[in-house]
Design an enzyme around this catalytic site. Sequence first.
Site, mmCIF file in Angstrom:
data_model
loop_
_atom_site.group_PDB
_atom_site.id
_atom_site.type_symbol
_atom_site.label_atom_id
_atom_site.label_comp_id
_atom_site.label_asym_id
_atom_site.label_seq_id
_atom_site.Cartn_x
_atom_site.Cartn_y
_atom_site.Cartn_z
ATOM 1 N N SER A 1 -45.326 -3.607 19.157
ATOM 2 C CA SER A 1 -45.261 -4.898 19.852
ATOM 3 C C SER A 1 -45.943 -5.983 19.029
ATOM 4 O O SER A 1 -46.061 -7.117 19.480
ATOM 5 C CB SER A 1 -45.932 -4.799 21.225
ATOM 6 O OG SER A 1 -47.299 -4.450 21.075
ATOM 7 N N HIS B 1 -46.265 -7.037 24.960
ATOM 8 C CA HIS B 1 -46.840 -5.733 24.583
ATOM 9 C C HIS B 1 -46.474 -4.663 25.615
ATOM 10 O O HIS B 1 -46.020 -3.571 25.265
ATOM 11 C CB HIS B 1 -48.359 -5.844 24.465
ATOM 12 C CG HIS B 1 -49.020 -4.493 24.380
ATOM 13 N ND1 HIS B 1 -48.965 -3.708 23.247
ATOM 14 C CD2 HIS B 1 -49.712 -3.769 25.298
ATOM 15 C CE1 HIS B 1 -49.603 -2.565 23.476
ATOM 16 N NE2 HIS B 1 -50.066 -2.572 24.714
ATOM 17 N N GLU C 1 -50.788 4.304 21.438
ATOM 18 C CA GLU C 1 -50.918 2.884 21.076
ATOM 19 C C GLU C 1 -50.730 2.646 19.573
ATOM 20 O O GLU C 1 -50.048 1.710 19.175
ATOM 21 C CB GLU C 1 -52.287 2.332 21.501
ATOM 22 C CG GLU C 1 -52.503 2.202 23.000
ATOM 23 C CD GLU C 1 -51.748 1.030 23.636
ATOM 24 O OE1 GLU C 1 -51.009 0.311 22.946
ATOM 25 O OE2 GLU C 1 -51.899 0.872 24.866
ATOM 26 N N HIS D 1 -44.494 -0.710 25.399
ATOM 27 C CA HIS D 1 -44.601 0.501 26.220
ATOM 28 C C HIS D 1 -43.308 0.903 26.920
ATOM 29 O O HIS D 1 -42.998 2.088 26.991
ATOM 30 C CB HIS D 1 -45.719 0.342 27.249
ATOM 31 C CG HIS D 1 -47.087 0.460 26.660
ATOM 32 N ND1 HIS D 1 -47.609 1.657 26.213
ATOM 33 C CD2 HIS D 1 -48.045 -0.473 26.415
ATOM 34 C CE1 HIS D 1 -48.830 1.462 25.735
ATOM 35 N NE2 HIS D 1 -49.119 0.172 25.845
HETATM 36 FE FE LIG Z 1 -51.001 -0.860 25.530
#
Ligand SMILES: [Fe+2]
Length: 296
Positions: A226, A161, A207, A166
């Site tokens: 992700s 993730h 997010e 990111h």
């Molecule tokens: Fe995150």
Amino acid sequence: MFDEGQLYSPVTTGSDGTVEVHLADNHPGRFDEDYRARRGAIAAAAISAPAGTVPVIDYTDREHEVWAIASEQLSPKHEKYAHSEFLAAKHRLRLPHDRVPQLAEVSAGLAPLTGWSYRAAPGLVPLREFYADLGARVFNSTQYLRHASEPLYTPEPDIIHEVIGHANQLASPRFARLTEAAGLASLRVESEEAMKFIADVFWFSMEFGVIREHGEVKAYGAGILSSFGEMDEFTHMEHRPLDLAQMGTLAYDITQYQPVLFCAQSLDELEDVVGGFFDTVDDDLTDRLRAEAAGA
Ligand SMILES: [Fe+2]
């Protein structure tokens, strides 16, 4: 309301110095002694690393395999569902597909693109600290991998993730700037309510944000990009226009696919509305937006 503490497994250090990670009852690795020991060792490496250094983790073949499976499965979905800005950034960063990268490599890849760097965290970083570091273009990242029995699922933010979600996003100068702005915003607000409001707007943008592009809804949020399952679902969810009062107050369940998403009409609109919010927010503005949400 977003409570980051719910996401991460608690990490404790015993009186003998043993670091333990407390996995939730529904965690796939809960009864795997080797996995639990490994999680403790990786957390301990982050805790004991001298300031300013990032520990090198000697990943096992199994861990590399988990990364490779997730990376291989996520890539075609990115081509189909990710916004072009994320895809272009991902192609510039060129993370390895066949092995877990070290965080130092991630930083080295981001440095010439956007100047971000990665720092190792054993688990939860306090909200204020996490955001203050974003303001300095520093991303606190875990280093562990999800349990090998479920390579496409994790109940907590693992390195897949943190990096595939990111770092690819932070390789875009435009998303990098938005993330930095959220960090700088945190330094401007005093109340915990205002801090939470910023974290919730971040949740529904960096997010779990989506943008309309060429008539389709595309994802740019790291939480969607992700997650194998989330990418199968997000196009069918309710897409609402950007609305800061709602984004900062809407209740949500972090353990479920997100049923309500906020969709920008363009990256420019995202920068105007969400970027403009991060650039100007103070305690008074979050008070006004909360009152607006309550009266709606
Ligand atoms: Fe995150």
